[in-house]
Design a protein around this motif. Structure first.
Motif, PDB file in Angstrom:
ATOM      1  N   UNK A 105       8.999   7.884   2.863  1.00 42.01           N
ATOM      2  CA  UNK A 105       7.576   7.968   3.212  1.00 42.01           C
ATOM      3  C   UNK A 105       6.656   7.348   2.168  1.00 42.01           C
ATOM      4  N   UNK A 106       7.232   6.647   1.189  1.00 39.46           N
ATOM      5  CA  UNK A 106       6.426   6.180   0.051  1.00 39.46           C
ATOM      6  C   UNK A 106       5.338   5.177   0.427  1.00 39.46           C
ATOM      7  N   UNK A 143      16.893  14.558   3.307  1.00 37.03           N
ATOM      8  CA  UNK A 143      17.596  14.802   2.029  1.00 37.03           C
ATOM      9  C   UNK A 143      16.689  15.511   1.023  1.00 37.03           C
ATOM     10  N   UNK A 144      15.473  14.978   0.858  1.00 35.71           N
ATOM     11  CA  UNK A 144      14.521  15.558  -0.107  1.00 35.71           C
ATOM     12  C   UNK A 144      13.120  15.494   0.522  1.00 35.71           C
ATOM     13  N   UNK A 145      12.490  16.653   0.667  1.00 37.09           N
ATOM     14  CA  UNK A 145      11.139  16.670   1.254  1.00 37.09           C
ATOM     15  C   UNK A 145      10.123  16.131   0.238  1.00 37.09           C
ATOM     16  N   UNK A 146       8.952  15.771   0.720  1.00 33.49           N
ATOM     17  CA  UNK A 146       7.900  15.308  -0.210  1.00 33.49           C
ATOM     18  C   UNK A 146       7.564  16.433  -1.188  1.00 33.49           C
ATOM     19  N   UNK A 169      17.806  -1.582  -2.121  1.00 37.97           N
ATOM     20  CA  UNK A 169      16.739  -0.625  -1.804  1.00 37.97           C
ATOM     21  C   UNK A 169      17.425   0.721  -1.551  1.00 37.97           C
ATOM     22  N   UNK A 170      17.273   1.645  -2.473  1.00 40.58           N
ATOM     23  CA  UNK A 170      17.958   2.946  -2.361  1.00 40.58           C
ATOM     24  C   UNK A 170      16.956   3.947  -1.780  1.00 40.58           C
ATOM     25  N   UNK A 171      17.174   4.243  -0.491  1.00 38.79           N
ATOM     26  CA  UNK A 171      16.201   5.075   0.237  1.00 38.79           C
ATOM     27  C   UNK A 171      16.610   6.545   0.228  1.00 38.79           C
ATOM     28  N   UNK A 172      15.647   7.418  -0.027  1.00 35.30           N
ATOM     29  CA  UNK A 172      15.878   8.860   0.096  1.00 35.30           C
ATOM     30  C   UNK A 172      15.090   9.326   1.314  1.00 35.30           C
ATOM     31  N   UNK A 173      15.783   9.967   2.243  1.00 29.60           N
ATOM     32  CA  UNK A 173      15.103  10.378   3.480  1.00 29.60           C
ATOM     33  C   UNK A 173      14.466  11.757   3.302  1.00 29.60           C
ATOM     34  N   UNK A 200       0.836  -1.210   0.000  1.00 24.01           N
ATOM     35  CA  UNK A 200       0.000   0.000   0.000  1.00 24.01           C
ATOM     36  C   UNK A 200       0.866   1.253   0.000  1.00 24.01           C
ATOM     37  N   UNK A 201       0.461   2.212  -0.827  1.00 18.88           N
ATOM     38  CA  UNK A 201       1.111   3.522  -0.829  1.00 18.88           C
ATOM     39  C   UNK A 201       0.708   4.236   0.456  1.00 18.88           C
ATOM     40  N   UNK A 202       1.594   5.036   0.991  1.00 17.14           N
ATOM     41  CA  UNK A 202       1.296   5.804   2.206  1.00 17.14           C
ATOM     42  C   UNK A 202       0.205   6.846   1.881  1.00 17.14           C
TER      43      UNK A 202
END
Ligand SMILES: N=C(N)NCCC[C@H](NC(=O)CCC(=O)O)C(=O)O
Length: 444
Positions: A267-268, A296-299, A289-293, A238-240
């Protein structure tokens, strides 16, 4: 046998305009009533497609839909000559006219879900056009989408075409934008990751509160059944809902995958750890799994720049490259992140930027403009060869755009009956260039 991931880009239709039709899509709403440039939009798309072909990728094009859609306008009661239908709709129901004039089929990632033969029990490549029921202007696409796909992948031995799912919100389906295939090699069986926004048949399940969740779990499960995928090769995640409410209207606005890489924002998803464990268990090879926090980058920056609406491609050298919109260069946080990403030791080693601003202003980045079809050599040979990008087709299509497309279009222009003639003349010629046969209703 060799295997490829082919990208088929949606050609931009001649009525490309900004009508603010997509509630929940921030760019579409913010740019409503801007003057568009259909000629530039089509050329930006062609340039991206040609650049990928020049990099050695298998690249094709998919034809756009016929717009204005006079058949839908007649179906809802506007009558008379074509000019009268258009003008009555403009006077009495301009919002409905706008919906019937959108060039939204250019976002071909929403056209269909595709499962490669390595994953399916009958060993064929399966296609299911998306019903796109959440948006009126998109819900009128699937029948013609099916015809265009059948004319492009026109070989029963290799390709299996399904009808789109029932046209009800329980089966809201947005196609490949919510589907990512993970694998070690394109020709090996992979894991198909279906990301949904809500469960239609479980009213107590969590869902967004502000914007619509366009994809349902029920639709994703139906596509997996139709495509003859085994349970062991599917993951439903499920998408957040919190990010949908911030403008992430498709999963491909917040994550993108290629082979054994999943590039995503922290947050995906919901239940990320458990679901990633399931992916690891079902994959026969290691995953990155390349995670962007959020630090680092806001939604907000992700939605504005479309960092995740990038294409990750495997170049003939084996290195992976990110195909990003120039908007990512213009956003300081995102540009800094991408510059760092290529040094982190992940399989992603390059970033290439393309100007697709005409599309971006309606919420469509590089990944929205392409449909991925992983195929083996024989399957590539079975594709309608006239749709595959090369120097000749690039020149031919640019000339075609120059001849038929306007360089300015406003929402008020949509009532101009001349647009019908321009659009049909262009599409008639296009079906000859791509040798598609009569895929449009006006050709019957
Ligand atoms: N993320 C992916 N894969 N696709 C992007 C689709 C953008 C499209 N925009 C529009 O349809 C805007 C049309 C307008 O407002 O004129 C949509 O919201 O469905």
């Amino acid at each position: 046998m060799k295997h490829f991931e082919a990208n088929f880009d949606g050609l931009v239709g001649s009525t490309h305009n900004y009508a603010g039709l997509s509630f929940g899509n921030v760019a579409s709403l913010n740019n409503a009533a801007l003057t568009s440039n259909p000629k530039a939009a089509a050329k930006q798309g062609l340039q991206k497609a040609k650049s990928l072909a020049d990099l050695g990728m298998v690249q094709g094009v998919l034809a756009p839909q016929e717009r204005p859609d006079l058949y839908t306008l007649r179906r809802i009661g506007f009558s008379g000559s074509d000019t009268e239908v258009l003008q009555k709709a403009a006077q009495q129901a301009p919002a409905l006219l706008n919906a019937c004039c959108s060039a939204s089929s250019m976002w071909i990632a929403n056209a269909a879900t595709v499962s490669p033969s390595a994953d399916t029990r009958d060993g064929k490549v399966h296609f299911t056009p998306a019903n796109l029921v959440d948006k009126l202007h998109r819900s009128i696409e699937p029948v013609t989408t099916g015809k265009i796909l059948q004319a492009t992948f026109n070989n029963d031995r290799h390709f299996r075409h399904h009808q789109h799912l029932p046209e009800h919100t329980s089966f809201g389906d947005e196609g490949a934008a919510n589907h990512t295939r993970l694998c070690s090699e394109y020709g090996h069986a992979g894991v198909e990751l279906f990301v949904y926004g809500q469960q239609a048949t479980n009213p107590s399940a969590v869902k967004p509160t502000k914007y619509p969740a366009r994809q349902t779990l029920e639709a994703s499960q139906a596509v997996a059944r139709l495509h003859q995928l085994d349970d062991e090769s599917c993951v439903f995640m499920q998408q957040n809902p919190g990010v949908i409410d911030q403008g992430v209207f498709h999963n491909d606005v917040i994550s993108v995958g290629n082979q054994n890489v999943l590039f995503y924002h922290e947050q995906a998803f919901l239940n990320t750890d458990a679901k990633f464990d399931e992916i690891r268990r079902k994959m026969s090879s290691d995953m990155h799994f390349v995670k962007v926090s959020t630090d680092q980058v806001s939604i907000d920056d992700a939605v504005r720049s479309y960092l995740f609406n990038t294409q990750i491609i495997t170049l003939p050298s084996g290195e992976m490259a990110i195909i990003a919109p120039t908007n990512c260069q213009e956003n300081p946080a995102v540009f800094a992140y991408l510059n760092e990403l290529v040094t982190l030791g992940t399989p992603i080693k390059q970033v290439r930027y393309y100007d697709v601003k005409q599309s971006m202003q309606n919420g469509g980045g590089p990944a929205c403009l392409r449909l991925r079809v992983a195929m083996n050599e024989q399957e590539v040979e079975a594709v309608n060869q006239n749709t595959l990008m090369n120097n000749a087709l690039f020149t031919r299509l640019n000339t075609w755009v120059d001849k038929h497309y306007r360089d300015q279009l406003t929402v008020n222009d949509l009532a101009d009956p001349q647009l019908i003639i321009e659009s049909r003349t262009a599409l008639d010629e296009l079906t000859q260039i791509l040798k598609l046969g009569s895929v449009y209703q006006f050709q019957k």
